[in-house]
Scaffold this active site. Structure first.
Site, PDB file in Angstrom:
ATOM      1  N   LYS A 109       0.825  -1.080   0.010  1.00 42.82           N
ATOM      2  CA  LYS A 109       0.134  -0.072   0.092  1.00 42.82           C
ATOM      3  C   LYS A 109       0.861   1.398   0.061  1.00 42.82           C
ATOM      4  O   LYS A 109       0.551   2.188  -0.874  1.00 42.82           O
ATOM      5  CB  LYS A 109      -1.053  -0.181   0.970  1.00 42.82           C
ATOM      6  N   GLN A 152      -4.599  -1.833   9.323  1.00 44.11           N
ATOM      7  CA  GLN A 152      -4.350  -3.201   8.881  1.00 44.11           C
ATOM      8  C   GLN A 152      -5.207  -3.937   9.804  1.00 44.11           C
ATOM      9  O   GLN A 152      -4.693  -4.092  11.054  1.00 44.11           O
ATOM     10  CB  GLN A 152      -3.054  -3.414   8.735  1.00 44.11           C
ATOM     11  N   ASP A 180     -11.242   2.356   3.696  1.00 40.63           N
ATOM     12  CA  ASP A 180     -11.561   0.942   3.519  1.00 40.63           C
ATOM     13  C   ASP A 180     -13.121   0.724   3.237  1.00 40.63           C
ATOM     14  O   ASP A 180     -13.393  -0.465   2.793  1.00 40.63           O
ATOM     15  CB  ASP A 180     -11.298   0.027   4.775  1.00 40.63           C
TER      16      ASP A 180
HETATM   17  N1  GUN Z   1      -6.623  -7.174   5.878  1.00 42.77           N
HETATM   18  C1  GUN Z   1      -6.928  -8.046   4.772  1.00 42.77           C
HETATM   19  N2  GUN Z   1      -7.478  -7.140   3.986  1.00 42.77           N
HETATM   20  C2  GUN Z   1      -7.563  -6.137   4.181  1.00 42.77           C
HETATM   21  C3  GUN Z   1      -8.446  -4.770   3.998  1.00 42.77           C
HETATM   22  O1  GUN Z   1      -8.926  -4.720   2.804  1.00 42.77           O
HETATM   23  N3  GUN Z   1      -8.371  -3.666   4.850  1.00 42.77           N
HETATM   24  C4  GUN Z   1      -7.595  -3.764   5.924  1.00 42.77           C
HETATM   25  N4  GUN Z   1      -7.766  -2.715   6.821  1.00 42.77           N
HETATM   26  N5  GUN Z   1      -6.983  -4.761   6.345  1.00 42.77           N
HETATM   27  C5  GUN Z   1      -7.089  -5.887   5.732  1.00 42.77           C
END
Ligand code: GUN
Length: 283
Positions: A51, A95, A118
């Site tokens: 990211k 995350q 998200d």
């Molecule tokens: N962990 C696995 N996929 C995601 C996601 O799309 N967003 C977040 N914040 N954590 C994750």
């Protein structure tokens, strides 16, 4: 035909990078995404690194805030409260998963709805299901973009979504419904599952089990979207929820793993950050 999420994500990123140059001139600063990582789970570290890399590639400011596994829930909530107030922060992503002593529900609800890149905040989720303006969750948004890119008609088709998670299965079903597909939601306990999935014109799989979908579960000519990211227990390599080698011949279009939905999730996160940024600078 294999649908490359990697290529489509690269196109989206090119467009965003060009927009960021213009926005920076117009609004005096670049979009700023803050990612919070708790602990050192290798998969989470890898996602967060990806990211950050994507953000930098398109010209965003990216801040990754790392906290140890032992951080208290209150410390994380306080950090989020601070970032919510910071006018120079557009998007906040925590995350997941979080250590067991921290409530994910509390943390997600603490993020300002306007900075929830998200699309996990309960108010964003409610807005999605009530057909109100909202930030769309990244993976479901990416799935629809992949289908559109591949020229798959959604309206009037039979879509089967295998998996019912908050992050993928449920919102993907809603987005397909909004595009006038007839949607069947099913899961690992569905009776005669192969009979159900074989009927699908569009089969979206997010069940979290390596190579769960075998050739007998795919109808001739189906569009197959594989959201899974797993380790193949035999080879240790990344693999999806769909046995790609076995199903590719039956599908009209299919996404690979890696290089399918993963890059699209990341591209949609960048789009969502732009959306939050534009709301913030317009204030
Ligand atoms: N962990 C696995 N996929 C995601 C996601 O799309 N967003 C977040 N914040 N954590 C994750």
């Amino acid at each position: 035909m294999i649908i490359s999420g990697k290529d489509l994500a690269a196109e989206i990123k090119r467009d965003i990078a060009a927009d960021v140059v213009k926005y920076k001139e117009q609004y005096g600063r670049e979009p700023h995404l803050v990612v919070i990582l708790v602990g050192e789970n290798p998969a989470s570290v890898s996602y967060v690194t990806g990211k950050a890399k994507d953000s930098e590639e398109v010209g965003f400011k990216n801040t990754t805030i790392c906290r140890p596994e032992t951080v208290s829930e209150q410390e994380v909530l306080d950090l989020i409260a601070e970032l919510n107030e910071d006018k120079a922060v557009d998007g906040i992503l925590v995350q997941l998963p979080l250590p067991k002593h921290i409530s994910e529900d509390k943390v997600i609800a603490a993020i300002s709805k306007e900075k929830d890149v998200d699309g996990f905040h309960p108010l964003n989720v409610a807005a999605l299901w009530q057909k109100q303006k909202c930030i769309l969750p990244c993976t479901p948004k990416g799935v629809i973009k992949l289908l559109d890119k591949a020229g798959v008609e959604i309206e009037g088709k039979k879509a089967v979504v295998l998996g019912r998670s908050n992050i993928v299965g449920l919102p993907v079903s809603k987005l397909l419904l909004d595009r006038n597909a007839t949607v069947t939601m099913c899961h690992s306990r569905t009776k005669n599952l192969a009979e159900v999935t074989r009927e699908a014109d569009i089969l979206v799989v997010a069940i979290g089990r390596p190579k769960f979908v075998t050739a007998d579960m795919v109808g001739e000519g189906a569009a197959v979207i594989d959201v899974g990211v797993n380790r193949d227990p035999e080879t240790g390599k990344l693999c999806g929820d769909v046995d790609f080698a076995a199903c590719a011949d039956k599908a009209s279009v299919i996404t690979p793993v890696p290089g399918g939905c993963g890059p699209m999730t990341r591209a949609c996160l960048l789009e969502n950050t732009i959306e939050c940024y534009l709301n913030q600078v317009a204030k």
